[in-house]
Scaffold this motif. Structure first.
Motif, PDB file in Angstrom:
ATOM      1  N   TRP A 108       0.975  -1.233   0.096  1.00 40.74           N
ATOM      2  CA  TRP A 108       0.671   0.180  -0.074  1.00 40.74           C
ATOM      3  C   TRP A 108       1.037   1.367  -0.181  1.00 40.74           C
ATOM      4  CZ3 TRP A 108       0.499   2.834   4.063  1.00 40.74           C
ATOM      5  CH2 TRP A 108       1.183   2.422   4.916  1.00 40.74           C
ATOM      6  N   TYR A 109       2.146   1.496   0.290  1.00 41.65           N
ATOM      7  CA  TYR A 109       2.649   2.063   0.622  1.00 41.65           C
ATOM      8  C   TYR A 109       3.524   2.635  -0.439  1.00 41.65           C
ATOM      9  CZ  TYR A 109       7.159   5.349   1.970  1.00 41.65           C
ATOM     10  OH  TYR A 109       8.039   5.668   2.522  1.00 41.65           O
ATOM     11  N   THR A 110       4.165   1.911  -1.585  1.00 48.41           N
ATOM     12  CA  THR A 110       5.207   1.647  -3.158  1.00 48.41           C
ATOM     13  C   THR A 110       4.017   1.657  -3.851  1.00 48.41           C
ATOM     14  OG1 THR A 110       4.535  -1.451  -3.122  1.00 48.41           O
ATOM     15  CG2 THR A 110       6.641   0.592  -2.141  1.00 48.41           C
ATOM     16  N   GLY A 173      12.743  15.058   8.661  1.00 48.69           N
ATOM     17  CA  GLY A 173      13.166  14.556   9.844  1.00 48.69           C
ATOM     18  C   GLY A 173      12.854  16.582  10.546  1.00 48.69           C
ATOM     19  N   LYS A 174      11.952  17.177   9.176  1.00 50.68           N
ATOM     20  CA  LYS A 174      11.383  18.453  10.381  1.00 50.68           C
ATOM     21  C   LYS A 174      10.314  18.414  11.293  1.00 50.68           C
ATOM     22  CE  LYS A 174       7.884  19.624   6.412  1.00 50.68           C
ATOM     23  NZ  LYS A 174       7.158  18.605   6.282  1.00 50.68           N
ATOM     24  N   SER A 175      10.010  16.843  11.811  1.00 50.31           N
ATOM     25  CA  SER A 175       9.195  17.303  13.054  1.00 50.31           C
ATOM     26  C   SER A 175       9.678  16.997  13.994  1.00 50.31           C
ATOM     27  CB  SER A 175       7.716  16.337  12.423  1.00 50.31           C
ATOM     28  OG  SER A 175       8.218  15.208  12.374  1.00 50.31           O
ATOM     29  N   SER A 234       3.216  12.378  16.187  1.00 53.62           N
ATOM     30  CA  SER A 234       2.637  12.185  14.247  1.00 53.62           C
ATOM     31  C   SER A 234       2.716  13.040  13.281  1.00 53.62           C
ATOM     32  CB  SER A 234       2.514  10.748  13.537  1.00 53.62           C
ATOM     33  OG  SER A 234       0.986  11.068  13.803  1.00 53.62           O
ATOM     34  N   THR A 235       3.103  13.792  12.467  1.00 52.52           N
ATOM     35  CA  THR A 235       2.605  14.656  12.243  1.00 52.52           C
ATOM     36  C   THR A 235       2.615  14.734  10.685  1.00 52.52           C
ATOM     37  OG1 THR A 235       4.447  15.824  11.547  1.00 52.52           O
ATOM     38  CG2 THR A 235       3.727  16.628  13.840  1.00 52.52           C
ATOM     39  N   MET A 236       1.442  15.012  10.053  1.00 48.84           N
ATOM     40  CA  MET A 236       1.142  14.585   8.694  1.00 48.84           C
ATOM     41  C   MET A 236       1.343  13.356   7.901  1.00 48.84           C
ATOM     42  SD  MET A 236       2.823  18.262   7.353  1.00 48.84           S
ATOM     43  CE  MET A 236       2.529  19.586   8.383  1.00 48.84           C
TER      44      MET A 236
END
Ligand SMILES: C[S@@+](CC[C@H](N)C(=O)[O-])C[C@H]1O[C@@H](n2cnc3c(N)ncnc32)[C@H](O)[C@@H]1O
Length: 349
Positions: A108-110, A173-175, A234-236
């Motif tokens: 489902w991810y790829t 990494g921004k989160s 978790s973000t987004m």
């Protein structure tokens, strides 16, 4: 790294097109909608409005500009990153990266190019940097210094000390960086499936002198010690996960949390404004985010409760400065904006 003038011009154009879409075209669509539906009532089933909205004169402009500008964005960003070429060697720490060469990425991810990013964030060496540069434009240039993520950390986390914080789906990494900046006492671990993302995340953290651990792993099975985290964020992220996988995310988050530990997931929720909610459902299709509409329709607080967490609820989030709000309602805004919201829950003592 500086951009070539041709790339700067292309990126500026796409950014201004997206601002026009959000700030001018959406209010025109709203005006058309309000003229057709003078007394809108809260709508539980936004898709029921689709025939009406699709007949409005401004709808094709809003709809095509969203998808078309997104495709232009990745083209411009990919050109710029390819022209920049490989980065020179980065600093040797203090951030670290743990790679799992045996990790099997779920189908489902790829299967989907999420966000319309060709090849996704995982399939080639430059994918993390393409995502990094693209993210600046997706956020309409308003998250250049990652103020959005700092606001989440400043307003959505309880003021307390933390020993370990785990950020699921950390991307490049921004989160995770603002967690460490705000809580230098804590061990911060960012988890993501995508190798190009965790490698870039560690490099960017080291450039910021942040000792963050990045770990290539599935958020449903992080491999981290049970009861070892005071915070799981978790973000987004959760809107990128199929709804039937979400219970496993909550089970893992609950497993990781120590008694009294805190869960905070930043994502989207319905607003009750039919036009906005329909636009979010259709954003799922226009932006190749097939799991977003089912996630918004699902009962995530119930999933959190089923995983053993308590006090689970959504509150709204205003990225313009207020951050976390006290309940699930947003200030009135003319322009298009994402209906950001924070899912809060706790592990019982
Ligand atoms: C939209 S990005 C968000 C990145 C970051 N949290 C942020 O706010 O910028 C979602 C990330 O989730 C990752 N992801 C998706 N499914 C995952 C899973 N099951 N386990 C770990 N990471 C996953 C993707 O690789 C992607 O980097």
């Amino acid at each position: 790294m500086a951009l070539a003038i041709e790339d700067r011009a292309a990126l500026d154009f796409v950014l201004s097109l997206r601002r026009h879409w959000a700030g001018t075209v959406y209010p025109r669509l709203r005006a058309d909608f309000d003229a057709a539906v003078p007394s809108p009532v809260p709508v539980n089933d936004p898709e029921s409005l689709a025939p009406l909205v699709h007949g409005l004169a401004t709808y094709p402009w809003f709809s095509w500009l969203e998808r078309g500008s997104q495709k232009m964005l990745w083209r411009a960003v990919s050109d710029a990153v390819v022209r920049q070429g490989a980065l020179p060697p980065g600093p040797d720490g203090p951030a670290t990266v743990e790679v799992d060469p045996d990790l099997v990425l779920p189908d489902w991810y790829t299967d989907w190019d999420i966000h319309v990013q060709p090849g996704g964030v995982w399939s080639h060496d430059l994918a993390g940097r393409v995502y990094e540069l693209g993210a600046r434009l997706v956020m309409l240039g308003e998250n250049d210094d990652y103020a959005f993520h700092r606001l989440f950390v400043e307003t959505a986390l309880p003021k307390r000390s933390y020993r370990r914080m785990v950020d699921l789906g950390c991307g490049f990494g921004k989160s995770a960086w603002p967690l460490k900046q705000a809580h230098p006492e804590a061990e911060v671990i960012g988890v993501d499936l995508a190798l190009p993302c965790v490698e870039l995340a560690a490099r960017r953290a080291s450039e910021r002198k942040l000792a963050v651990r990045f770990r290539q792993a599935d958020a449903t099975a992080t491999g981290l010690e049970e009861g070892s985290a005071d915070l799981v964020t978790s973000t987004m992220f959760v809107h990128e996960v199929p709804v039937d996988v979400l219970p496993a995310i909550f089970t893992e988050a609950s497993r990781l949390l120590a008694p009294g530990g805190v869960l905070r997931f930043l994502d989207f929720q319905r607003t009750g404004d039919g036009l906005r909610d329909l636009a979010m459902v259709e954003h799922g299709a226009r932006n190749n985010e097939p799991f977003l509409p089912p996630m918004i329709a699902a009962d995530l607080p119930a999933m959190a409760a089923a995983a053993g967490l308590v006090n689970a609820r959504w509150v709204a989030f205003d990225e313009r400065g207020g951050g976390r709000l006290s309940d699930l309602s947003w200030p009135t805004r003319a322009e298009w904006h994402f209906p950001w919201a924070v899912l809060e829950a706790e592990k019982p003592q």
